[in-house]
Design a protein around this motif. Structure first.
Motif, PDB file in Angstrom:
ATOM      1  N   THR A 162       0.832  -1.202   0.000  1.00  0.00           N
ATOM      2  CA  THR A 162       0.000   0.000   0.000  1.00  0.00           C
ATOM      3  C   THR A 162       0.869   1.257   0.000  1.00  0.00           C
ATOM      4  OG1 THR A 162      -0.223   0.166   2.417  1.00  0.00           O
ATOM      5  CG2 THR A 162      -1.831  -1.204   1.242  1.00  0.00           C
ATOM      6  N   LEU A 163       2.031   1.198   0.628  1.00  0.00           N
ATOM      7  CA  LEU A 163       2.954   2.334   0.595  1.00  0.00           C
ATOM      8  C   LEU A 163       3.552   2.520  -0.798  1.00  0.00           C
ATOM      9  CD1 LEU A 163       4.815   1.850   3.988  1.00  0.00           C
ATOM     10  CD2 LEU A 163       3.080   3.546   3.437  1.00  0.00           C
ATOM     11  N   VAL A 164       3.844   1.429  -1.470  1.00  0.00           N
ATOM     12  CA  VAL A 164       4.353   1.509  -2.844  1.00  0.00           C
ATOM     13  C   VAL A 164       3.274   2.081  -3.758  1.00  0.00           C
ATOM     14  CG1 VAL A 164       5.135   0.116  -4.805  1.00  0.00           C
ATOM     15  CG2 VAL A 164       6.022  -0.342  -2.511  1.00  0.00           C
ATOM     16  N   GLU A 165       2.032   1.662  -3.541  1.00  0.00           N
ATOM     17  CA  GLU A 165       0.918   2.200  -4.326  1.00  0.00           C
ATOM     18  C   GLU A 165       0.768   3.699  -4.077  1.00  0.00           C
ATOM     19  OE1 GLU A 165      -3.726   1.082  -5.089  1.00  0.00           O
ATOM     20  OE2 GLU A 165      -3.058   1.192  -3.007  1.00  0.00           O
ATOM     21  N   ILE A 209      -3.886  12.367 -18.216  1.00  0.00           N
ATOM     22  CA  ILE A 209      -2.485  12.095 -17.853  1.00  0.00           C
ATOM     23  C   ILE A 209      -2.431  11.168 -16.638  1.00  0.00           C
ATOM     24  CG2 ILE A 209      -0.359  13.144 -16.972  1.00  0.00           C
ATOM     25  CD1 ILE A 209      -1.083  15.654 -18.629  1.00  0.00           C
ATOM     26  N   PHE A 210      -3.314  11.432 -15.650  1.00  0.00           N
ATOM     27  CA  PHE A 210      -3.362  10.581 -14.456  1.00  0.00           C
ATOM     28  C   PHE A 210      -3.772   9.156 -14.820  1.00  0.00           C
ATOM     29  CE2 PHE A 210      -5.110   8.868 -10.541  1.00  0.00           C
ATOM     30  CZ  PHE A 210      -4.174   9.270  -9.601  1.00  0.00           C
ATOM     31  N   ASP A 211      -4.773   9.017 -15.717  1.00  0.00           N
ATOM     32  CA  ASP A 211      -5.225   7.682 -16.128  1.00  0.00           C
ATOM     33  C   ASP A 211      -4.139   6.917 -16.878  1.00  0.00           C
ATOM     34  OD1 ASP A 211      -7.709   7.733 -14.929  1.00  0.00           O
ATOM     35  OD2 ASP A 211      -8.712   8.598 -16.687  1.00  0.00           O
ATOM     36  N   ARG A 212      -3.337   7.615 -17.684  1.00  0.00           N
ATOM     37  CA  ARG A 212      -2.226   6.942 -18.368  1.00  0.00           C
ATOM     38  C   ARG A 212      -1.203   6.423 -17.363  1.00  0.00           C
ATOM     39  NH1 ARG A 212      -2.467  11.043 -22.884  1.00  0.00           N
ATOM     40  NH2 ARG A 212      -1.504  12.345 -21.318  1.00  0.00           N
ATOM     41  N   ALA A 213      -0.901   7.229 -16.356  1.00  0.00           N
ATOM     42  CA  ALA A 213       0.035   6.789 -15.313  1.00  0.00           C
ATOM     43  C   ALA A 213      -0.560   5.629 -14.527  1.00  0.00           C
ATOM     44  CB  ALA A 213       0.365   7.948 -14.379  1.00  0.00           C
ATOM     45  N   GLN A 214      -1.879   5.647 -14.319  1.00  0.00           N
ATOM     46  CA  GLN A 214      -2.547   4.549 -13.616  1.00  0.00           C
ATOM     47  C   GLN A 214      -2.453   3.255 -14.417  1.00  0.00           C
ATOM     48  OE1 GLN A 214      -5.740   3.033 -14.534  1.00  0.00           O
ATOM     49  NE2 GLN A 214      -5.741   1.735 -12.726  1.00  0.00           N
ATOM     50  N   ALA A 215      -2.577   3.346 -15.722  1.00  0.00           N
ATOM     51  CA  ALA A 215      -2.477   2.152 -16.566  1.00  0.00           C
ATOM     52  C   ALA A 215      -1.072   1.569 -16.532  1.00  0.00           C
ATOM     53  CB  ALA A 215      -2.877   2.496 -17.996  1.00  0.00           C
ATOM     54  N   ILE A 216      -0.068   2.421 -16.421  1.00  0.00           N
ATOM     55  CA  ILE A 216       1.319   1.945 -16.388  1.00  0.00           C
ATOM     56  C   ILE A 216       1.657   1.346 -15.032  1.00  0.00           C
ATOM     57  CG2 ILE A 216       3.735   2.699 -16.467  1.00  0.00           C
ATOM     58  CD1 ILE A 216       2.813   4.795 -18.560  1.00  0.00           C
ATOM     59  N   ASP A 217       1.342   2.082 -13.943  1.00  0.00           N
ATOM     60  CA  ASP A 217       1.729   1.641 -12.600  1.00  0.00           C
ATOM     61  C   ASP A 217       0.716   0.713 -11.948  1.00  0.00           C
ATOM     62  OD1 ASP A 217       4.130   2.993 -12.644  1.00  0.00           O
ATOM     63  OD2 ASP A 217       3.281   4.827 -11.813  1.00  0.00           O
ATOM     64  N   ASP A 218      -0.459   0.568 -12.531  1.00  0.00           N
ATOM     65  CA  ASP A 218      -1.481  -0.380 -12.090  1.00  0.00           C
ATOM     66  C   ASP A 218      -1.882  -0.186 -10.625  1.00  0.00           C
ATOM     67  OD1 ASP A 218      -3.293  -2.436 -12.548  1.00  0.00           O
ATOM     68  OD2 ASP A 218      -1.921  -3.935 -11.745  1.00  0.00           O
ATOM     69  N   PHE A 219      -2.373   1.006 -10.294  1.00  0.00           N
ATOM     70  CA  PHE A 219      -2.966   1.224  -8.983  1.00  0.00           C
ATOM     71  C   PHE A 219      -4.462   1.423  -9.146  1.00  0.00           C
ATOM     72  CE2 PHE A 219      -0.833   5.158 -10.371  1.00  0.00           C
ATOM     73  CZ  PHE A 219      -1.914   6.015 -10.513  1.00  0.00           C
ATOM     74  N   LYS A 220      -5.212   1.400  -8.045  1.00  0.00           N
ATOM     75  CA  LYS A 220      -6.668   1.337  -8.126  1.00  0.00           C
ATOM     76  C   LYS A 220      -7.362   2.697  -8.261  1.00  0.00           C
ATOM     77  CE  LYS A 220      -6.992  -3.029  -5.676  1.00  0.00           C
ATOM     78  NZ  LYS A 220      -5.666  -3.310  -5.214  1.00  0.00           N
ATOM     79  N   LEU A 221      -6.689   3.782  -7.983  1.00  0.00           N
ATOM     80  CA  LEU A 221      -7.279   5.116  -8.094  1.00  0.00           C
ATOM     81  C   LEU A 221      -7.334   5.512  -9.567  1.00  0.00           C
ATOM     82  CD1 LEU A 221      -8.113   6.805  -5.635  1.00  0.00           C
ATOM     83  CD2 LEU A 221      -6.057   8.144  -5.952  1.00  0.00           C
ATOM     84  N   SER A 222      -8.411   6.185  -9.982  1.00  0.00           N
ATOM     85  CA  SER A 222      -8.517   6.597 -11.386  1.00  0.00           C
ATOM     86  C   SER A 222      -8.658   8.111 -11.470  1.00  0.00           C
ATOM     87  CB  SER A 222      -9.723   5.922 -12.048  1.00  0.00           C
ATOM     88  OG  SER A 222     -10.921   6.466 -11.553  1.00  0.00           O
ATOM     89  N   GLY A 223      -8.695   8.615 -12.671  1.00  0.00           N
ATOM     90  CA  GLY A 223      -8.810  10.043 -12.899  1.00  0.00           C
ATOM     91  C   GLY A 223     -10.100  10.633 -12.357  1.00  0.00           C
ATOM     92  N   LYS A 224     -11.152   9.812 -12.227  1.00  0.00           N
ATOM     93  CA  LYS A 224     -12.416  10.292 -11.679  1.00  0.00           C
ATOM     94  C   LYS A 224     -12.314  10.533 -10.171  1.00  0.00           C
ATOM     95  CE  LYS A 224     -14.290   6.680 -13.294  1.00  0.00           C
ATOM     96  NZ  LYS A 224     -15.117   5.541 -13.595  1.00  0.00           N
TER      97      LYS A 224
END
Length: 119
Positions: free
Chosen positions: A40-43, A66-81
């Motif tokens: 969770t700290l890494v996330e 931009i946030f959603d692209r970073a989310q797709a790369i790093d695979d965390f659960k928070l999204s741009g919404k």
């Protein structure tokens, strides 16, 4: 001269087997919890990095993309919404807050609350 055996035994210090077993069990339990908290700290670090990268956008949809692209790369659960985009003066500020639950045992959970914003 011989040392008095009763005095030498009373001066000995150390941990008993039961004490050692208790310490080992406590350390093992703490280790299991730490092993569940570290992801969770890494996330959180990945989300913070994505928020700092997303603040480079000019419009709100661009910041969220931009946030959603970073989310797709790093695979965390928070999204741009889930992020809040504000403009403070001339700066774009991206803030977020979320919770993660870690099941410990039975009905017990450890709830981690994370909050942050872009720098």
């Amino acid at each position: 001269m011989r040392a008095n055996r009763s005095t030498s035994r009373s001066n000995q210090r150390g941990i008993s087997f039961i004490g050692l077993l208790f310490v080992a069990i406590v350390l093992a339990c703490v280790g299991v919890v730490v092993a569940q908290v570290i992801p969770t700290l890494v996330e959180y670090q990945a989300i913070d990095k994505a928020a700092n990268k997303a603040k480079e956008g000019v419009t709100v949809p661009e910041v969220r993309a931009i946030f959603d692209r970073a989310q797709a790369i790093d695979d965390f659960k928070l999204s741009g919404k889930d992020i809040v985009v504000e403009k403070v003066g001339e700066k774009v500020v991206v803030s977020y807050s979320y919770e993660r639950e870690i099941h410990l045992f039975g009905p017990a959970y450890l709830t981690m609350k994370y909050k942050g914003q872009s720098r």
